[in-house]
Design a protein around this motif. Structure first.
Motif, PDB file in Angstrom:
ATOM      1  N   THR A 360      33.240   2.160 -36.617  1.00 51.77           N
ATOM      2  CA  THR A 360      32.026   2.967 -36.755  1.00 51.77           C
ATOM      3  C   THR A 360      30.799   2.085 -36.920  1.00 51.77           C
ATOM      4  O   THR A 360      30.878   0.932 -37.339  1.00 51.77           O
ATOM      5  N   SER A 373      29.900   7.507 -42.480  1.00 50.77           N
ATOM      6  CA  SER A 373      30.405   7.814 -41.138  1.00 50.77           C
ATOM      7  C   SER A 373      31.126   9.159 -41.155  1.00 50.77           C
ATOM      8  O   SER A 373      31.568   9.635 -42.195  1.00 50.77           O
ATOM      9  N   TRP A 374      31.267   9.784 -39.982  1.00 53.64           N
ATOM     10  CA  TRP A 374      31.833  11.131 -39.910  1.00 53.64           C
ATOM     11  C   TRP A 374      33.140  11.180 -39.108  1.00 53.64           C
ATOM     12  O   TRP A 374      33.687  12.256 -38.872  1.00 53.64           O
ATOM     13  N   THR A 378      32.699   6.329 -34.251  1.00 55.38           N
ATOM     14  CA  THR A 378      31.480   7.137 -34.161  1.00 55.38           C
ATOM     15  C   THR A 378      30.269   6.295 -34.543  1.00 55.38           C
ATOM     16  O   THR A 378      30.394   5.227 -35.131  1.00 55.38           O
ATOM     17  N   THR A 380      26.493   6.749 -36.512  1.00 55.85           N
ATOM     18  CA  THR A 380      25.719   7.628 -37.401  1.00 55.85           C
ATOM     19  C   THR A 380      24.386   6.973 -37.721  1.00 55.85           C
ATOM     20  O   THR A 380      24.334   5.801 -38.100  1.00 55.85           O
TER      21      THR A 380
END
Length: 510
Positions: A360, A373-374, A378, A380
């Motif tokens: 991430t 982070s989600w 990913t 963010t």
């Protein structure tokens, strides 16, 4: 953010958090309150349940901070002597995000234990005691404090018959340097070859036992001094000759000798309250109070940054109180403060950015709330002021795409002053092509989410636009085609209304 502020914020946001707790309050076990005779006091503490990843030891003296020390253990022994005086110590845990509560303060006084060397105020039945020196004993009165010093007298060379003492008559370790008077043994009193390496015990000759200039290169046999015969720290920098170097120079090897050279990297001296430590293989720790335990990892500048064990091939660049957690390899924290990486192949930067998933990238702005982070793999961004992408190509229109809080979608540059090559379109022709476009429901391969729309190839077959990719659809083109079709539909609607009015008028005639 302190634990109390975190709890208040969570409650205000209506968020339910389970399984989280601030680090426990340490209980100091040593040093004990009161006098401390140890030159290097042992600082130790315990916690009831879970040990925090890091602890800050704060030692004050005279109301001011004397020392701040970060450690991952619950015990620390200084590598230097504490001066005599009164001190106060307390400890707090830190888990990389939150501080716990400070321990209770422990006050102690560093005192010296004197060696008994005098007798003061000796009396007997109100009278004085007379001290008589026997053979080999010396008594020295000290009038300033009504005391005496009792010591043993040494044996001098004049009291020994020449050659009456030989090495064969002296037991091993019978003569130590503390039994010899100052200057009792010097070069002219020793027979050549009388002292050899096998006759000297380890550590028996140290630098403070040698007079300045006592050992010169001409007095040393070739190969007599090797690196394994010199203890660590035995030759300090202050003992090295200047060799012509001046401020800003370094000694460099030119192939045959050490010569002054210029430093090409700038540096500045300053006070560092807590040194950094590098424990991993091939690791580097620079700055104040930073710890690097991962292999081939580095903390470069800043203060109180941490790379935990098995966080290999990772780096923290500057900033303060940033951390790369255990097992988070191939990761980076770029400056800022209180940023955290908790999984491998991740980046965090800004303030309070938390990369808690693998692969991430998390960037957080300057506001204190931070962002995490989600999901794995990913990106963010937290930007309370908005996000903008902008081109800057000389001779061409510079585009801008942006989003600011309050917008429901991205905004694109559409300034007339950025455009050229204008030509009208036929709304009715556009309407006919739109009506003929296949509109279908569909899904991207490998995903379950459904969509409704047209295929890029069908769109560009109906509306061939110069420079457009046949597998992509520009949302600006899609909106323009939709508006033109609406205009075409409106024109047909107006014509239909006009024909209806004519028919209505004819029908109303008798």
């Amino acid at each position: 953010m302190r634990a109390s502020n975190w709890t208040a914020w969570v409650a205000a946001m209506g968020i339910s958090v389970t399984g989280w707790a601030a680090p426990e309050t340490p209980i100091i076990r040593s040093p004990a309150r009161g006098d401390c005779a140890a030159r290097r006091p042992v600082f130790s503490w315990t916690v009831t349940n879970e040990k925090a990843p890091r602890y800050l030891i704060r030692i004050t003296r005279g109301g001011s901070i004397y020392l701040d020390k970060w450690t991952q253990k619950t015990r620390w022994v200084p590598s230097f002597d504490f001066p005599e005086g009164a001190y106060e110590v307390r400890v707090v845990g830190y888990d990389g995000v939150e501080y716990g509560s400070w321990s209770a303060r422990v006050k102690f006084r560093r005192v010296f234990t004197p060696v008994v060397s005098s007798i003061n105020g000796l009396t007997r039945d109100g009278g004085n005691v007379q001290l008589v020196a026997g053979e080999g004993i010396a008594i020295e009165p000290v009038a300033s404090n009504n005391s005496v010093i009792i010591s043993a007298c040494g044996i001098t060379a004049t009291q020994i018959v020449e050659r009456s003492v030989t090495t064969e008559k002296i037991d091993n370790y019978a003569i130590t340097y503390v039994k010899l008077a100052d200057n009792a043994v010097y070069g002219r009193t020793l027979v050549d070859g009388a002292i050899t390496e096998p006759k000297l015990s380890d550590q028996s000759v140290t630098t403070h036992k040698l007079a300045d200039g006592a050992v010169t290169s001409v007095k040393l046999a070739d190969g007599a001094v090797t690196s394994n015969k010199i203890a660590a720290g035995a030759v300090p920098l202050s003992s090295l000759a200047q060799a012509g170097a001046s401020p800003g120079h370094a000694l460099t090897w030119n192939g045959s000798a050490w010569t002054p050279g210029t430093l090409y990297a700038g540096y500045a001296e300053g006070y560092i309250s807590a040194p950094s430590g590098a424990e991993g293989n091939g690791s580097v720790a620079l700055g104040e109070g930073s710890d690097v335990m991962g292999n081939y990892s580095a903390a470069l500048g800043g203060r109180q940054n941490q790379i935990s064990s098995n966080a290999n091939n990772s780096v923290v660049v500057g900033g303060a109180m940033n951390s790369i957690k255990k097992d988070s390899s191939y990761s980076v924290v770029l400056g800022g403060t209180e940023n955290q990486v908790a999984e491998s192949y991740s980046y965090s930067l800004g303030r309070g950015a938390r990369a808690t998933n693998e692969g991430t990238f998390v960037w957080s702005d300057s506001t204190v709330s931070g962002v995490g982070s989600w999901g794995p793999n990913t990106v963010t961004f937290k930007a309370n002021g908005g996000v903008r992408f902008q081109s800057d190509s000389p001779g061409q229109a510079n585009h801008r795409v942006q989003w600011v809080p309050g917008d429901s979608s991205w905004q694109f540059s559409s300034d007339r002053n950025l455009k050229e090559g204008f030509s009208p379109v036929d709304p009715r022709a556009v309407l006919e092509k739109v009506a003929a476009l296949p509109v279908q429901s569909w899904r991207f391969k490998g995903y379950s989410r459904a969509h409704v729309g047209v295929m890029a190839q069908d769109f560009h077959a109906a509306f061939p636009l110069e420079g457009a990719s046949e597998t992509m659809i520009d949302s600006a083109d899609l909106q323009g085609i939709s508006l033109a079709a609406i205009q075409g539909l409106y024109a047909e609607l107006q014509e239909a209304r006009a024909r209806i009015r004519v028919l209505e008028e004819k029908a109303a005639q008798p």
